[in-house]
Design an enzyme around this catalytic site. Sequence first.
Site, short mmCIF file in Angstrom:
data_model
loop_
_atom_site.label_atom_id
_atom_site.label_comp_id
_atom_site.label_asym_id
_atom_site.label_seq_id
_atom_site.Cartn_x
_atom_site.Cartn_y
_atom_site.Cartn_z
N CYS C 83 26.88 115.36 59.15
CA CYS C 83 26.58 113.93 59.22
C CYS C 83 26.27 113.36 57.83
O CYS C 83 27.15 113.37 56.97
CB CYS C 83 25.47 113.67 60.22
SG CYS C 83 25.33 111.93 60.70
N HIS C 188 27.43 116.08 65.09
CA HIS C 188 26.28 116.98 65.08
C HIS C 188 26.57 118.18 65.96
O HIS C 188 26.35 118.14 67.17
CB HIS C 188 25.04 116.26 65.60
CG HIS C 188 24.49 115.25 64.66
ND1 HIS C 188 23.56 115.57 63.68
CD2 HIS C 188 24.74 113.94 64.52
CE1 HIS C 188 23.28 114.48 62.99
NE2 HIS C 188 23.97 113.48 63.47
N GLU C 190 24.87 120.78 66.27
CA GLU C 190 23.62 121.31 66.84
C GLU C 190 23.20 120.54 68.08
O GLU C 190 22.27 120.93 68.77
CB GLU C 190 22.49 121.29 65.79
CG GLU C 190 21.88 119.94 65.48
CD GLU C 190 22.70 119.07 64.53
OE1 GLU C 190 23.88 119.40 64.29
OE2 GLU C 190 22.17 118.05 64.05
#
Lengths: 390, 246, 206
Positions: C83, C188, C190
């Site tokens: 990001c 993202h 994660e």
Amino acid sequence: MNCVLDKSVSGISFDGFGVCNYCNNYKKNLPQMSNLHSSDDLDKLVSDIKEAGKGKDYDCLIGLSGGVDSSYLAYFAVGKLGLRPLTVHFDNGWNSSLATENVNKLVTSLKLELRTYVIDWEEFRDIQLAYLKASVVDIEVPTDHFIMAVMHKYAHENKIKYILNGCNTSSESIMPKEWNFVKEDLANLIDIHQKFGERKLKRFPNFGLKQRLYFQYILGIKQIYPLNYIPYHIEEAKAFLAKEFGWQDHGGKHYESVWTRFYQGYILPKKFKIDKRKAHYSSLILSGQMDRKTALELLKEEPYPVKIQNQDVEYITRKLGLSEESFEKIMKSEPVSHLKFKTEYPHIECWTKVFQIAEEFIFYFFRPLKALGYIKYKVGSILKYFKIVS
Amino acid sequence: MLLLKGNGLYKTRKFKKPIYIGDPINAVKIFSEKEVDEIALLDIDASLKKTIPNYQLIEDIASECFVPLTYGGGVSSIEQFKTVLSLGVEKIAINSALFLDNNLVEESASIFGKQSIVASIDVRKRFWTYSAYTHGGKVRVKMSLSQVLDNLKSKQIGEILLNSIDNDGTMEGYDLDLIEKVSSNATVPVTACGGCSDINNFRDALKHGASAVAAGSLFVFKGSRNAVLINYPSQSMLNESVFSTL
Amino acid sequence: MYPDVTIVDLGCSNLRSIQKILNRVGSSAFVTSDPQEISTAKKLVLPGVGSFDHAVKQLKQNHLLDSLNYSVLKRKVPILGICLGAQLMSQLSDEGSESGLGWFDFKTISFQTNTFNTLKVPHMGWQEIQIKRKSNLFNNTQDGTRFYFLHSFHFSNDKLDDITATTNYGYNFPVAFERDNIFGVQFHPEKSGRNGIRFMENFTKI
């Protein structure tokens, strides 16, 4: 065919042919078990259940965990026996995503009425921690205890006389006594918690000797094991459930609970040197569902992948609020017998027998013809035992 | 939408009568495994009891969450904002603090970016007009809802989380008039919440201007007796019932 | 004992999630803003949530520019920007006035809300990506796989060879790029469920 229990199992002995006492007991009891549960018996049972449920919302109660036994039982009860169960799901804070999905699919497809009991997690965590610190073998007692309490409570609230249980001899006939403890021993649970717990127990449902005798003999709520009335084959059941309902396997017996998976696949083998798969596979071998060679091969592998075990260690210690050191200490401490704590154990057998006899007496007192038949049967058994008649 | 009260997860009806749902860590773990689009965790007691966020619990919950996580409840300073974000939370929902005379929103936006700030607006109908409320629906914001929304336009926020207090927990459908009124007035995405009873409601809310939809009761209850059972529709179900019809 | 992955702490990002997902895929991960530790890292992740200028100032204040350039450009250590972390690898950003790391020729630009005036910014939510060229990071990942996005600015279309994936939000724009040991993604991983876990596992195998 011989099972896969070995010398490490305490209480095991082998005869001259190398067959263990568990196998010999199974073979000795097999004729009796098969005769007890014929299809006529099943029809009679179903008829009794339906009769008792006439005019009521439900005629029986089924605990639904999302595992194979309870899932197949739910299908069997509704799809084959035409029963109207109230299904109950128990959330002890360790539900897996797969379990909730399986329950969801069954409830939707079979149009089941569902209730859920969610245990107070803060209290339950305290009890589980107490059991871990006490180093006793059967850490599932708190879960099994509250499940029984709630099942009977809900049965009574909904005027249900029959609780259908998915336990079965096909996959659970063999279990060394030392690997479990009496689930309804409330005195034991309270003492362990008092010595190692930190919170007061205000909401934990009780199901000790007194409660069980009350529900079973005074209120007349019976526990029935329908899967013992049919040739129940676990792999076939799994395949059927997958095909009909999209049911998914958890990869191990009772692995629908993250905690149970960890308890059976990590804590028991590493701390107590007990591998419950030996008992489960032995049951399957004796009921012809698995061959010994396959069982031995499977036992060579880890109960479940090490990567997931490591993830479970992290998750479970975090959820229980245990540091790495505390958990290591618990894993390394010597096992302690449940009998080192207060117990209702001596009373359970004795009072259960008293109530059983009283129940039979009351039953036959009002049925003199049946009483005569019963006396004749008992005398016949005694004569056969002493070989006076063949 | 998951509501935290103390250490437990609860579900309310019109912001009242909380029902115990269970352990928040396990609930979030299950939702994360079911690949929900996003989880919003709101502490419903924090503002009322003036408590700070429970950092340890948030951290424990976030550890099991591999999908976006929004946290709201009791965040009223930059330090708290920073701490909560660092625990594994993507966005912070601000409700009561929005109406305090401070620079919290501007300061947070300049450091963390406006996409990390969610304006959580709880709305109840009062004498045929909508009003915003804070402190768990207990304190009415004096200005009109239109003024609240106009003020928000000048603030550096990434999203509006719109909760209908009247429809909360009723499972009688979203308040579509409210969604339309707020969405047409907003320059940021609006997530609608409150009243959803089945996934077909999602389509209605999206057609009335919401950019996203949230639900609480739908995902934690099952059946006519509202048995607690975590459930979430599959991506294919959502595609079929919702996205393909838009 | 060196950790498998070193996560650069810019003081404005969601570090715990990155650490958790790396642990989940079996890698040890360590968070630091120490230039020495970054200079000797085996693998790097540069996450970022927040504003461009603030992140660049943090890099300068902690004297991280030299150690990052050293590890990435000289030692050729694999680095993944996520990001804002990926945006920092560009020349500059419309969001601020500071210069980026300049490892890639593209810029970070605002969403074209003038042309696409119904577009709501930030771009927030799950979006399917289109894989444009083969990349080890997208092993076992099909075209149309969903990832989670949360951003108000995006990469420009300048250096097409380096682009490995795009998405469409109003219009097409790049969301992943790589050259040699340097990788950057707008989404993202994660927070992208199983798809993100698979993606990070691929990164740890590089």
